[in-house]
Every structure is written in C-alpha cells, then in structure tokens.
Design a protein around this motif. Sequence first.
Motif, PDB file in Angstrom:
ATOM      1  N   GLU A 594       0.820  -1.225   0.000  1.00 12.92           N
ATOM      2  CA  GLU A 594       0.000   0.000   0.000  1.00 12.92           C
ATOM      3  C   GLU A 594       0.848   1.267   0.000  1.00 12.92           C
ATOM      4  OE1 GLU A 594      -2.521  -0.405   3.382  1.00 12.92           O
ATOM      5  OE2 GLU A 594      -3.511  -2.186   2.587  1.00 12.92           O
ATOM      6  N   SER A 596       3.111   4.164  -1.222  1.00 16.49           N
ATOM      7  CA  SER A 596       3.345   4.778  -2.526  1.00 16.49           C
ATOM      8  C   SER A 596       4.789   5.254  -2.665  1.00 16.49           C
ATOM      9  CB  SER A 596       2.386   5.953  -2.741  1.00 16.49           C
ATOM     10  OG  SER A 596       2.779   7.068  -1.970  1.00 16.49           O
ATOM     11  N   CYS A 598       6.180   7.759  -1.039  1.00 17.14           N
ATOM     12  CA  CYS A 598       6.178   9.231  -1.128  1.00 17.14           C
ATOM     13  C   CYS A 598       7.232   9.881  -0.250  1.00 17.14           C
ATOM     14  CB  CYS A 598       4.801   9.783  -0.796  1.00 17.14           C
ATOM     15  SG  CYS A 598       4.402   9.804   0.962  1.00 17.14           S
ATOM     16  N   LYS A 599       7.886   9.117   0.629  1.00 21.28           N
ATOM     17  CA  LYS A 599       9.037   9.571   1.435  1.00 21.28           C
ATOM     18  C   LYS A 599       8.665  10.513   2.580  1.00 21.28           C
ATOM     19  CE  LYS A 599      11.323  10.000  -2.985  1.00 21.28           C
ATOM     20  NZ  LYS A 599      12.224  10.738  -3.844  1.00 21.28           N
ATOM     21  N   THR A 600       7.383  10.767   2.785  1.00 22.16           N
ATOM     22  CA  THR A 600       7.003  11.699   3.850  1.00 22.16           C
ATOM     23  C   THR A 600       7.566  11.256   5.198  1.00 22.16           C
ATOM     24  OG1 THR A 600       4.959  12.170   2.670  1.00 22.16           O
ATOM     25  CG2 THR A 600       5.015  12.792   4.991  1.00 22.16           C
ATOM     26  N   ALA A 632       1.116   8.784  12.154  1.00 17.24           N
ATOM     27  CA  ALA A 632       0.236   9.943  12.000  1.00 17.24           C
ATOM     28  C   ALA A 632       0.492  10.649  10.685  1.00 17.24           C
ATOM     29  CB  ALA A 632       0.444  10.908  13.169  1.00 17.24           C
ATOM     30  N   ALA A 633       1.746  10.677  10.260  1.00 11.68           N
ATOM     31  CA  ALA A 633       2.082  11.484   9.091  1.00 11.68           C
ATOM     32  C   ALA A 633       1.840  10.758   7.777  1.00 11.68           C
ATOM     33  CB  ALA A 633       3.537  11.931   9.167  1.00 11.68           C
ATOM     34  N   PRO A 635       0.566   9.840   4.645  1.00 13.42           N
ATOM     35  CA  PRO A 635      -0.646  10.404   4.028  1.00 13.42           C
ATOM     36  C   PRO A 635      -1.545   9.356   3.394  1.00 13.42           C
ATOM     37  CG  PRO A 635       1.341  11.063   2.816  1.00 13.42           C
ATOM     38  CD  PRO A 635       1.801  10.214   3.951  1.00 13.42           C
ATOM     39  N   SER A 636      -1.034   8.152   3.168  1.00 10.99           N
ATOM     40  CA  SER A 636      -1.903   7.147   2.557  1.00 10.99           C
ATOM     41  C   SER A 636      -2.308   6.065   3.545  1.00 10.99           C
ATOM     42  CB  SER A 636      -1.218   6.526   1.338  1.00 10.99           C
ATOM     43  OG  SER A 636      -0.066   5.821   1.732  1.00 10.99           O
ATOM     44  N   GLY A 637      -1.983   6.258   4.822  1.00  8.34           N
ATOM     45  CA  GLY A 637      -2.410   5.293   5.831  1.00  8.34           C
ATOM     46  C   GLY A 637      -1.726   3.944   5.698  1.00  8.34           C
TER      47      GLY A 637
ATOM     48  N   ASP B 196      -5.536   0.649  -4.791  1.00 16.28           N
ATOM     49  CA  ASP B 196      -5.594   1.152  -3.412  1.00 16.28           C
ATOM     50  C   ASP B 196      -4.198   1.577  -2.959  1.00 16.28           C
ATOM     51  OD1 ASP B 196      -6.504   1.815  -0.958  1.00 16.28           O
ATOM     52  OD2 ASP B 196      -6.855  -0.234  -0.256  1.00 16.28           O
ATOM     53  N   ILE B 197      -3.681   2.584  -3.638  1.00 18.14           N
ATOM     54  CA  ILE B 197      -2.333   3.068  -3.311  1.00 18.14           C
ATOM     55  C   ILE B 197      -2.292   4.539  -3.701  1.00 18.14           C
ATOM     56  CG2 ILE B 197      -1.312   2.519  -5.584  1.00 18.14           C
ATOM     57  CD1 ILE B 197       1.106   1.363  -3.889  1.00 18.14           C
ATOM     58  N   ALA B 198      -1.433   5.299  -3.054  1.00 15.63           N
ATOM     59  CA  ALA B 198      -1.442   6.736  -3.318  1.00 15.63           C
ATOM     60  C   ALA B 198      -0.771   7.074  -4.643  1.00 15.63           C
ATOM     61  CB  ALA B 198      -0.761   7.484  -2.178  1.00 15.63           C
ATOM     62  N   CYS B 200       1.542   9.050  -5.632  1.00 14.25           N
ATOM     63  CA  CYS B 200       2.998   9.169  -5.783  1.00 14.25           C
ATOM     64  C   CYS B 200       3.595   7.917  -6.419  1.00 14.25           C
ATOM     65  CB  CYS B 200       3.671   9.391  -4.433  1.00 14.25           C
ATOM     66  SG  CYS B 200       3.297  10.984  -3.703  1.00 14.25           S
ATOM     67  N   GLU B 201       2.958   6.780  -6.129  1.00 15.45           N
ATOM     68  CA  GLU B 201       3.532   5.504  -6.542  1.00 15.45           C
ATOM     69  C   GLU B 201       3.880   5.478  -8.032  1.00 15.45           C
ATOM     70  OE1 GLU B 201       3.534   1.086  -7.326  1.00 15.45           O
ATOM     71  OE2 GLU B 201       2.031   2.467  -8.083  1.00 15.45           O
ATOM     72  N   LEU B 206       8.318  11.351  -9.023  1.00 11.48           N
ATOM     73  CA  LEU B 206       8.625  10.895  -7.659  1.00 11.48           C
ATOM     74  C   LEU B 206      10.115  10.963  -7.345  1.00 11.48           C
ATOM     75  CD1 LEU B 206       7.777   9.693  -4.957  1.00 11.48           C
ATOM     76  CD2 LEU B 206       7.885   7.423  -5.980  1.00 11.48           C
ATOM     77  N   PRO B 242       0.281  12.513  -2.366  1.00 14.09           N
ATOM     78  CA  PRO B 242       0.629  11.515  -1.332  1.00 14.09           C
ATOM     79  C   PRO B 242      -0.582  10.993  -0.570  1.00 14.09           C
ATOM     80  CG  PRO B 242       2.113  13.406  -1.223  1.00 14.09           C
ATOM     81  CD  PRO B 242       1.028  13.767  -2.195  1.00 14.09           C
ATOM     82  N   ALA B 243      -1.683  11.749  -0.566  1.00 14.02           N
ATOM     83  CA  ALA B 243      -2.842  11.353   0.231  1.00 14.02           C
ATOM     84  C   ALA B 243      -4.030  10.946  -0.631  1.00 14.02           C
ATOM     85  CB  ALA B 243      -3.242  12.512   1.146  1.00 14.02           C
ATOM     86  N   THR B 266      -6.949   6.533   0.300  1.00 14.44           N
ATOM     87  CA  THR B 266      -6.847   5.084   0.183  1.00 14.44           C
ATOM     88  C   THR B 266      -7.789   4.455   1.210  1.00 14.44           C
ATOM     89  OG1 THR B 266      -5.093   4.922   1.803  1.00 14.44           O
ATOM     90  CG2 THR B 266      -4.410   5.255  -0.471  1.00 14.44           C
ATOM     91  N   LYS B 268      -7.329   2.810   3.739  1.00 11.88           N
ATOM     92  CA  LYS B 268      -6.905   2.777   5.134  1.00 11.88           C
ATOM     93  C   LYS B 268      -7.061   4.126   5.825  1.00 11.88           C
ATOM     94  CE  LYS B 268      -6.007  -1.464   4.677  1.00 11.88           C
ATOM     95  NZ  LYS B 268      -6.295  -1.509   3.226  1.00 11.88           N
ATOM     96  N   VAL B 269      -7.527   5.136   5.062  1.00 10.20           N
ATOM     97  CA  VAL B 269      -7.629   6.480   5.636  1.00 10.20           C
ATOM     98  C   VAL B 269      -9.096   6.865   5.723  1.00 10.20           C
ATOM     99  CG1 VAL B 269      -7.039   8.904   5.278  1.00 10.20           C
ATOM    100  CG2 VAL B 269      -5.360   7.127   4.759  1.00 10.20           C
ATOM    101  N   LYS B 275      -5.622  13.585   7.416  1.00  5.24           N
ATOM    102  CA  LYS B 275      -4.399  12.810   7.229  1.00  5.24           C
ATOM    103  C   LYS B 275      -3.354  13.656   6.522  1.00  5.24           C
ATOM    104  CE  LYS B 275      -3.025   8.560   8.118  1.00  5.24           C
ATOM    105  NZ  LYS B 275      -1.806   8.883   8.821  1.00  5.24           N
ATOM    106  N   TYR B 276      -3.790  14.378   5.511  1.00  4.66           N
ATOM    107  CA  TYR B 276      -2.800  15.137   4.765  1.00  4.66           C
ATOM    108  C   TYR B 276      -2.323  16.359   5.549  1.00  4.66           C
ATOM    109  CZ  TYR B 276      -0.045  16.279   0.718  1.00  4.66           C
ATOM    110  OH  TYR B 276       1.023  16.511  -0.119  1.00  4.66           O
ATOM    111  N   ALA B 279       0.353  15.144   7.584  1.00  3.89           N
ATOM    112  CA  ALA B 279       1.594  14.957   6.824  1.00  3.89           C
ATOM    113  C   ALA B 279       2.246  16.295   6.493  1.00  3.89           C
ATOM    114  CB  ALA B 279       1.296  14.169   5.546  1.00  3.89           C
TER     115      ALA B 279
END
Lengths: 660, 326
Positions: A594, A596, A598-600, A632-633, A635-637, B196-198, B200-201, B206, B242-243, B266, B268-269, B275-276, B279
């Motif tokens: 899951e 991505s 994104c490196k956050t 927490a950070a 962004p895609s859970g 089901d992925i953000a 950025c993938e 990226l 990213p979100a 996604t 899971k959020v 969420k964002y 982040a």
Amino acid sequence: MSADTNGQPRIGVYVCHCGTNIAATVDVEAVAEYAAGLPGVTVSKTYKYMCSDPGQELIKEDILANQLDRVIVAACSPSLHEATFRRATAAGGINPYYFHMVSIRELDSWVHTDIVEATAKAKDLIRAAIHRVRFHKPLERARVNVNPAVMVVGGGIAGIHAALTLANAGKKVYLVEREPSIGGHMAQFDKTFPTLDCAACILTPKMTEVGQHPNITLWTMAEVDKVDGYVGNYQVTVRHKPRFIIEEACVGCMECIEVCVFRRGKTPDEFNLGLNMRKPVYIPFPQAVPQVVVIDQDACIEFRTGRCKKTCVEVCAERNAIDFTQTETFDTVEVGAIVVATGFKTFDPRRTPSYGYGVYPNVYTAMEIERLVNASGPTEGHVTLRDGRTPETVGIVHCVGSRDVNTNEHCSRVCCMYSLKLAHLVKEKTGAEIYNFYIDIRAPGKGMEEFYNRVAEEGVHFIRGKVADVYPEAGNTGRVVLQAEDTLLGRVRKIPVDMVVLATGLEAQADADEVRRTFNITCGGGGFFMERHPKLAPVSTFTDGIFLAGCCQGPKDIPDTVAQAGAAAAEALALVDKGFVEMEPNTAYVVTEECSGCKTCIPLCPYTAISRVDGKAYINPVLCKGCGTCVAACPSGSIRQNLFEDEEIYEEILGVLANA
Amino acid sequence: MPDKPKVAFYWCASCGGCEEAVVDLAEKILDVVAAVDIVFWPVALDFKKSDVEAMEDGSILASFVNGAIRTTEQEEMALLLRRKSKVLVAFGSCAHLGGIPALANLWDREAIFDTAYRTTASTVNPEGTLPQVSLAHNGDRVHLPGFYNTVRALDQVTEVDYYIPGCAPTPNIIAGAVETLLGGDLPPAGTVLTPDIALCEDCPRLDTKPQELTIERFRRPHEVIADEGTCLLAQGLLCMGPATRSGCGHLCINGNMPCTGCFGPTSKVRDQGAKYLSAIASMLGFEDEAAIDRALDGIPDPVGTFYRYGLAGSLLRRRKMTPVDA
C-alpha cells in the motif's frame, strides 16, 4: 473482529479495588455488574488487589475455565502493572497482547471525589476497552542479540570507575575522553572532604589501572561524533583530535618539553587554571594518563610559522614520536551499551559581577585555590596572593552561581563541604583568619556534619549572610571588603580580607545540549541529563542502553559519583551480559503493497528507523520505539502501529462515547 | 437470447461532468451499449421515474449514481434506484465523498439561501422569495423538493456497493469498472474500483522528491510557473498526491498542475484532509510558531484545499452551525 475470535470474543473483565484507592471512590461492584452485561463479556469480577498473586491467579484460572480470549483489567496504570497482567494473561495460555489495561485509579478515583460520576467514568473507560480488545492481534516480542562491549564517555572519576568495573567483569570497554588525560576535575583537587584524603593518591592508581587494563581501550583527545543503532547494537563514531604525537611511540620522557625552543611557557596552563604558564609541548599534569605529551597547535612555532628548529623532533630522535602532519581521524566501534559520564563545568563568576572576579586580583575561584594549596600546583602548595604575600584574612563566599534565581536555582551540593575543606587547608597552611559567608550549611552524608563541627572548632568564622558586594578597602591596602547582612546578628557586616574565595557551583557542560542530541537523551532543568526515573531508575535514560554516571546527571560529590558510576556499570553489565534484549512489539510497520513511496515518513523518525527499500518505506522494528510519528504522518495510511491500529483507536473512541 | 443486463445512470447534486465522462468513453461506449441495456439515463434517454418504479425490485444489474445528495428528490431517487438495482455504484467524487457541492456544509441552508436569493450582487428579488417545498400556483398546489441543511455522499443515504472516484472519473477507470461489474467476479462490497495506493507511486516526478522535504512557503498554482520535471510539492505547491488514490493516470501532474485529491483517500484512511494536514504539518521547516503561521498563510482556504472533494464523507462532515438535521 479479528479472525481467531470466531465471531464473538470471550472477554474477561477484572475490576480492582486497589484496597480503598479505587473502591472508596468507584463503586467497583456496580462497574463489574455493568461490564458483565456488555456484548462479548464472559466473566466480570472484582478483586481487592488484582496485582497480588491470587489476583493474577484469577485471570489464569478464568482463561482456562471459560476459554477467555481477551482480558481487561481495570486498575492502576499501564506503567505500573501492564507487564504484570500481560504475564498473567500469558500464564493462562493466550497471547499476552490480548490483554488491555484500563486506568481507573490514576485517571479516575485519584482525580475525582464524586462516587456517582467516578463510577460512571469507570464504566465508560471499560466500555471503550471492551470495544477495543476485539481488534487486538497476537504479537510477539522480538529478541535481538547484544554486543557485549560498552562505551564509557568521559574520563573523570565517574567514567574511570564505570570503565574499571565493566572491564574487571571481563567486558571490552572503550573509554573516550576529550582532554589529553583522564582524571577530570578530581585530578585537580588537593584533598577530598570530609576525610581529607589526598585526591591524587586515591585517583591516580585508578587512572593507571585504566591505562594498563587489557580490556580497556582508552581514547583521549577524542569525542563521540555520532551514535547510530539501538540498544544492544550501537555504532559509535569517535573523532580523534590530532595530538601531533604518536601515542604508541611516546614514552613520556618529556625531553621534548625541556628542549622546546620556548625557554618559558607562554600559554596559560589549563590544568592550573592559568595560574602558571606552560610550553606549546606539554604534559597536562605529572600523573597524566596516558603519559604522553601533547602539542598545542595554536602556540607551537612550527604550526604558526613552519620555521621552527624543531629541537623537540631532534631530541625525540629514533623514537620519532612527533608528527606535525596528524589530522583528525575517525573510528567506528560497535557497543551494546553506553555510559555517559561527561561531567560538569564550574560556574563562571564573571556572570555575577558584584563579586569582583576578574576585577580585583585577589578574588579567586575555589578551583584556583585547590591548585594553590596543592603541593604539585603552581606555587608548590604555598597559598600566596598574586603579589606573593601570604593572606592573613580570607573570605569564602558560598553559593556563587547556586541557589540564586539570577544564575542557577539548584544547590550544587558540594560547595559547602569543599568550602569547609578549603577553609581548613588554607588555615592550616597560612594561619589566616577565615570567614565563611553562607546561606545555609548543607552537610548531609556520612562524616559531613562531623567535619563541619571540626572545622568550626578550628576557629573558622561563619557568617550567615549572602555577600551583597565586594569592593576595595579605602586606603589602597590591596584588601577588599566583603559586605553582607549577617542574618543571625541582624546587621550588616563589612569584613576586609586579603583573599576572596568564590565557592562556584556546578553547571551542566556548555555542550550538554549537543551531547544530549548525540545520545538521544533528555535534559532536565539547568541542562543536566535526565534519568529515567528519579527514584527507581536513577542511572537509566529514556533511551534503552544509555546510562548516566556522575555530575552530568546533576551535582554530586565523589562518593555519590562513584556509587552512581558503579550503578551505571551494573546496569550496563546486566544488559550486555544477558546477551539479548526483548523488544516491545508496539512498533510501527509499513504495509508495503500500500506504500506509494512518497518519502514523507523518512525524515520524521527520531530514531532513524525508516529507510527506503525498493522504492518503499521500510521500518526497522528493532530501531522503532513506537512513538507513532510516522503513523500519523503517512498520508496514505500505509503505516500502522501494533497496539495502536486505527480500528483499535476508533473503536475505543466509539466505546467511550457510546453512552454520551 | 437472454436479456442483456440492465443498467441505469442518474445524477444528483452534480455539475454534469460525470455524464460527460460517460460520453467521453468515445467508441468504447459502443461496447458498453452492446453489452447492456440502458434502462434509465435522464441526461440522454427519455425514460421517466414511473418507468423505473414499474420495474421489479433488483431487476437492474447496476445503477451508476453521480452527484451528492442535497435535496429530498435526490434522496428519493437514490433510494428508488437502490431498491431496483442489484448493485449501486457511487459514480464520481460527489457521490463518493460529497465532492465540491459538499463544501456547502461550511454553511447551512439559511446562509446559502440568504446568499443565493438575497445578497449576491446579481440577485434581483424584491419580494425576498425563497425556495419552498409547497406553494399555491395558478390555483394549484405545487410541490417542490426540499433542500437539506447538509449535503451528503450517496452512502450516507443508502447502501452503496462500489465506488468509482474522480472529478470526473477518467475513461479508463470507468471502462475498467464496467468490465469488472460485467465480469461477474465481483470484488467485496464497499470497494473503490481503483488501485488502493497513493498517487505518488506511479508519479513520473517521484524521483525528484527530496528524501528530506521541508516546505518553508506554500505557493498556489497561479503564483508560480512550476518546473515541469520536478515534484510539485518540492516546489511548494500543495500537491495532494501523497494522500490521494492513484488510477487517474496523473492527468493533473501531466498538465503541470498539482493533484487536488479528487480520487479520495486510500482505503486505510478515514479522513483524507486530516491525514494530509498531519503529513503537511510534518514538512514545515520551522520551529517557531510565527514562522509556521506565516507559512500556513500560503494556504488561504484549508478546507477547500484539504477537503475539496471529501468534506461530507470526512470525520468533520460539516461545520456545526445548527443541529445536523440531515
């Protein structure tokens, strides 16, 4: 619902009386009865002390008799007894992480007075737990091997004692000291209170032992640059500052010092606090360990002009120990534990200008007097003023930079006693009249009060009052007047003295904050490093495997320092000798498919546990402390945390609010 | 020959873009038409509500409903199509999470009416007439749909089986979803029919996103000409990638514009905006509050930024002004 509950879980709820701690404010019977009626609850009981053996036995028996698969104890707090009840749960044969603790003491009975309200709150909290535990998963504690070596940082008496204790237990020790010699402040003292032992006589044998110990690698002029890794497996990078002497080649003959082109020293001698001058090539003090000279780059002609005759190199001849080309080098070693013993600095009395330090020549710090009374000091033990006279009256000002809201609020603990010691020594050597200006005499500890009485009987004067001002006596006598309100007499005293001794307090090292960051430990008030618990974990820190010894944790005298160093060594030994550590499973993890990428999360981890592997985040479970920042950070859970899964938290919230 | 599966399309509070998206299937729509019978599609075909009412319950294979639910009429149609369909698909951001219309949840009905029918500069309404559910007109009683205080996503009104996200859904997403539904091997109910992925993938930029990204100033798209090869977030543009779920083919990024989050979070959020925010807060390169406040001044409309498409479906749902009467 997790798969292995087959639909409805079988929950055991236990409500603890904690004697009257809880039961006096919470109607525990009503709470247990309420819980019994909630979905999934198979057993609901109260017990006087759940943490007692019979209390724990109750859990174990019920798990077996009623096939419980979840256990909730409503009692004190997780920090106190979570581990206890997890063990009891495991003893019943189910995964210990199927247990959840509800705090109805710290979070309820102790902070409320209304029984009805407190009882309702206990019900809410337990209902939240009942919602939550359905989602608990079985977790395992991971075992990680521990490197048996230990690093000790700081070569004062604390570091020396810790290093020797560990080395004598057969452990490999790296002792890192930033000065050219170990010994620390204690090496500078003349005598030690209250026994008046010669400091050098008791310290130097230990220093020598360190230097010769087969299990100790001693690195002087070295500092810890970086600490990576985690408990049991730290990688420590040490920076070696150039000494310009090849340590292995130098035999400590000091002929180079003799023949140095400088006839006399022109650089203030650090060891004697600048009371005399040293040459560019020097040995810090006669008993220095290692017995190796050092070249001061800033003072040496060769470094300044490149045109020195280099008589030192000539005399060193075939030993060839002098190397002007040395540069900084780095070593990285692996250790399982680290003892931080980085010591203290003394208060700079220039910060309280009213005492006249640096203005009037005969105002000294206590450390300077230590060197003056010392037989190997700059005056060979003669206590003389800067003009060579012997003082006839001496005033000792207590609490300089201590117990003062303008400088340091804390008591430095040692100043009263060392002031008495210096009073005794100076009186012994000069016969001078000695006046102690004190706020309170603090003489706790073995033999201290007796020592105070002894010094008082020797005729040393005690004036209870804080010195408000130091000013020159009229008539160009060279003396200064100490002015203080004598709170016992209730009047202002003005006492002219030849010499003033400022009993400067102890402060955290100037770079304590940097050191704190390097070792990932915390500072309390005044910059002293924080112990994990002031009473029950006094030498541990919040970072596992990092221990504290000596004055870096707070001011203390030599006996306390040595005791603490021994304790730190014992704690480190207990860790590395066991050979492995178990890691709490409350760690964060990445659901790789899951993520991505994104490196956050990567820069956020305070423990550098996150890296990028094949374009996805990866959390090293051994490094992760479960702080939840990345969770927490993300962004895609895609980052979750064991014991803090979203479902668990949401359900807990829903549960606590279900009756709202 | 057995009957072809029946499908229906309907629109609620929406802009019409989702309907365009269906038409945007271009020649692929012919495949769809060949495979199914479209039994209801008000924007294109002349069927009436009564035609739907006459159908047997569950006789439609799938109804694709776009738009949020704002009026009693939309709710009624959603419930009707739910009853008549085996599968109800929330189509597009508004049906999925509330979409742009749900930003109305920052106000309530009274405030919206006041603005729309009284105070805007272009309004001429000397009698102060406001929408009513029932009124006398030429001697008859006229009944009109009621306007709810709160805009809802489709699944806040009735059970939804699948979601096709996007403002609007892209042709490849729609085609894929239809294929899935007709294929018979149905995913679990509640699935959003995209990866089901953000985003950025598969974002082409990226690699240019720095590992340690700290943002000191946010820029809005009109304030900067963004470098076409570099991560937009790294340029201070608040890219929601990213979100946000991927699957759109990063069309906005290809157009050198930041992702605005229309595919939603996604699985899971629960709350994309929260969420964002969490982040983004971690990327601010400051310690002191004043500097943080200055940086946040670069996001003048936080709800419109972080909850642009998802306010109704978020944990916030709406601004609390009056009791949420639905």
